[in-house]
Design a protein around this motif. Structure first.
Motif, PDB file in Angstrom:
ATOM      1  N   ILE A  63      38.691 111.960  -9.611  1.00  0.00           N
ATOM      2  CA  ILE A  63      39.504 110.765  -9.352  1.00  0.00           C
ATOM      3  C   ILE A  63      40.075 110.819  -7.939  1.00  0.00           C
ATOM      4  O   ILE A  63      40.040 109.829  -7.203  1.00  0.00           O
ATOM      5  CB  ILE A  63      40.624 110.634 -10.408  1.00  0.00           C
ATOM      6  N   GLN A  64      40.588 111.975  -7.546  1.00  0.00           N
ATOM      7  CA  GLN A  64      41.188 112.104  -6.217  1.00  0.00           C
ATOM      8  C   GLN A  64      40.171 111.889  -5.110  1.00  0.00           C
ATOM      9  O   GLN A  64      40.510 111.366  -4.048  1.00  0.00           O
ATOM     10  CB  GLN A  64      41.852 113.476  -6.074  1.00  0.00           C
ATOM     11  N   GLN A  65      38.931 112.263  -5.326  1.00  0.00           N
ATOM     12  CA  GLN A  65      37.911 112.157  -4.286  1.00  0.00           C
ATOM     13  C   GLN A  65      37.135 110.840  -4.326  1.00  0.00           C
ATOM     14  O   GLN A  65      36.431 110.515  -3.377  1.00  0.00           O
ATOM     15  CB  GLN A  65      36.949 113.341  -4.388  1.00  0.00           C
ATOM     16  N   GLN A  66      37.279 110.096  -5.403  1.00  0.00           N
ATOM     17  CA  GLN A  66      36.556 108.828  -5.514  1.00  0.00           C
ATOM     18  C   GLN A  66      37.114 107.817  -4.515  1.00  0.00           C
ATOM     19  O   GLN A  66      38.310 107.573  -4.480  1.00  0.00           O
ATOM     20  CB  GLN A  66      36.685 108.269  -6.938  1.00  0.00           C
ATOM     21  N   PRO A  67      36.250 107.247  -3.673  1.00  0.00           N
ATOM     22  CA  PRO A  67      36.730 106.261  -2.703  1.00  0.00           C
ATOM     23  C   PRO A  67      37.296 105.023  -3.412  1.00  0.00           C
ATOM     24  O   PRO A  67      36.763 104.591  -4.427  1.00  0.00           O
ATOM     25  CB  PRO A  67      35.489 105.885  -1.905  1.00  0.00           C
ATOM     26  N   LEU A  68      38.368 104.504  -2.866  1.00  0.00           N
ATOM     27  CA  LEU A  68      38.967 103.281  -3.387  1.00  0.00           C
ATOM     28  C   LEU A  68      39.516 102.491  -2.214  1.00  0.00           C
ATOM     29  O   LEU A  68      40.317 103.001  -1.439  1.00  0.00           O
ATOM     30  CB  LEU A  68      40.103 103.610  -4.370  1.00  0.00           C
ATOM     31  N   SER A  69      39.028 101.287  -2.081  1.00  0.00           N
ATOM     32  CA  SER A  69      39.578 100.433  -1.021  1.00  0.00           C
ATOM     33  C   SER A  69      40.105  99.169  -1.677  1.00  0.00           C
ATOM     34  O   SER A  69      39.508  98.641  -2.619  1.00  0.00           O
ATOM     35  CB  SER A  69      38.516 100.108   0.029  1.00  0.00           C
ATOM     36  N   ILE A  70      41.224  98.726  -1.163  1.00  0.00           N
ATOM     37  CA  ILE A  70      41.796  97.476  -1.638  1.00  0.00           C
ATOM     38  C   ILE A  70      41.880  96.530  -0.441  1.00  0.00           C
ATOM     39  O   ILE A  70      41.936  96.980   0.704  1.00  0.00           O
ATOM     40  CB  ILE A  70      43.166  97.694  -2.321  1.00  0.00           C
ATOM     41  N   PRO A  71      41.856  95.240  -0.699  1.00  0.00           N
ATOM     42  CA  PRO A  71      41.833  94.276   0.404  1.00  0.00           C
ATOM     43  C   PRO A  71      43.048  94.406   1.324  1.00  0.00           C
ATOM     44  O   PRO A  71      44.145  94.743   0.878  1.00  0.00           O
ATOM     45  CB  PRO A  71      41.847  92.911  -0.298  1.00  0.00           C
ATOM     46  N   ASN A  72      42.809  94.125   2.608  1.00  0.00           N
ATOM     47  CA  ASN A  72      43.897  94.099   3.581  1.00  0.00           C
ATOM     48  C   ASN A  72      44.837  92.939   3.270  1.00  0.00           C
ATOM     49  O   ASN A  72      44.428  91.940   2.682  1.00  0.00           O
ATOM     50  CB  ASN A  72      43.343  93.920   4.997  1.00  0.00           C
ATOM     51  N   GLY A  73      46.078  93.090   3.716  1.00  0.00           N
ATOM     52  CA  GLY A  73      47.059  92.021   3.564  1.00  0.00           C
ATOM     53  C   GLY A  73      47.483  91.503   4.934  1.00  0.00           C
ATOM     54  O   GLY A  73      47.147  92.090   5.961  1.00  0.00           O
ATOM     55  N   THR A  74      48.230  90.430   4.945  1.00  0.00           N
ATOM     56  CA  THR A  74      48.738  89.842   6.181  1.00  0.00           C
ATOM     57  C   THR A  74      50.234  89.586   6.007  1.00  0.00           C
ATOM     58  O   THR A  74      50.655  89.040   4.975  1.00  0.00           O
ATOM     59  CB  THR A  74      48.022  88.507   6.482  1.00  0.00           C
ATOM     60  N   VAL A  75      50.999  89.971   7.017  1.00  0.00           N
ATOM     61  CA  VAL A  75      52.445  89.769   6.982  1.00  0.00           C
ATOM     62  C   VAL A  75      52.759  88.293   6.758  1.00  0.00           C
ATOM     63  O   VAL A  75      52.158  87.417   7.382  1.00  0.00           O
ATOM     64  CB  VAL A  75      53.093  90.263   8.308  1.00  0.00           C
ATOM     65  N   GLY A  76      53.664  88.030   5.819  1.00  0.00           N
ATOM     66  CA  GLY A  76      54.113  86.669   5.557  1.00  0.00           C
ATOM     67  C   GLY A  76      53.227  85.853   4.648  1.00  0.00           C
ATOM     68  O   GLY A  76      53.575  84.719   4.307  1.00  0.00           O
TER      69      GLY A  76
END
Length: 152
Positions: A63-76
């Motif tokens: 689990i610790q080594q599994q890649p995980l990316s979540i979408p970028n956010g934008t301020v405001g």
């Protein structure tokens, strides 16, 4: 292998001390002695415990080594992202929490596995997923996985 008698026979064979056919009665007497059965049972119990501990440690590392990316956010701008534990094959995680979202105006809904809010500052955020998997004691120290999140 859960039969202590069979374990003893296999152990002897592995160690190069096979039980000769003319010693079968002697072997049966030997493996029937309570102290020998207890010793073999204890070895089998320890092997089971070690195997389970390794399974848990190995799974945590997966689990610790599994890649995980979540979408970028934008301020405001409103932000929402889901961490799908089933899709990630993390359905053996029995407890989880996220730390580090509050500093940028986001929250985590554990029930819906959703990060949401309106980001208040930009930067590279290191979210910490703290978790426990099935088989770990309830009072064990939580495991950690760093999840990167970029807020533009």
């Amino acid at each position: 292998m859960s039969d202590p008698k069979q374990y003893i026979k296999s152990l002897f064979n592995f160690k190069g001390v096979p039980v000769a056919s003319n010693r079968a009665a002697l072997f049966e007497k030997f493996v029937s002695e309570e102290i020998n059965l207890q010793a073999a049972s204890q070895i089998l119990e320890n092997q089971k415990m070690l195997t389970e501990k390794w399974r848990i440690k190995n799974r945590i590392a997966d689990i610790q080594q599994q890649p995980l990316s979540i979408p970028n956010g934008t301020v405001g701008k409103a932000y929402q992202a889901t961490i799908d534990f089933v899709k990630l094959k993390w359905n053996d995680i029995i407890f989880s929490e996220l730390e580090g979202l509050e500093q940028v105006g986001l929250t985590y809904d554990n029930e819906n596995e959703t990060i949401s809010g309106i980001p208040t500052q930009s930067g590279d955020v290191k979210i910490i997923l703290r978790f426990r998997i099935d088989g770990e004691p309830e009072d064990s120290t939580l495991n950690e996985k760093i999840i990167p999140l970029i807020i533009n």
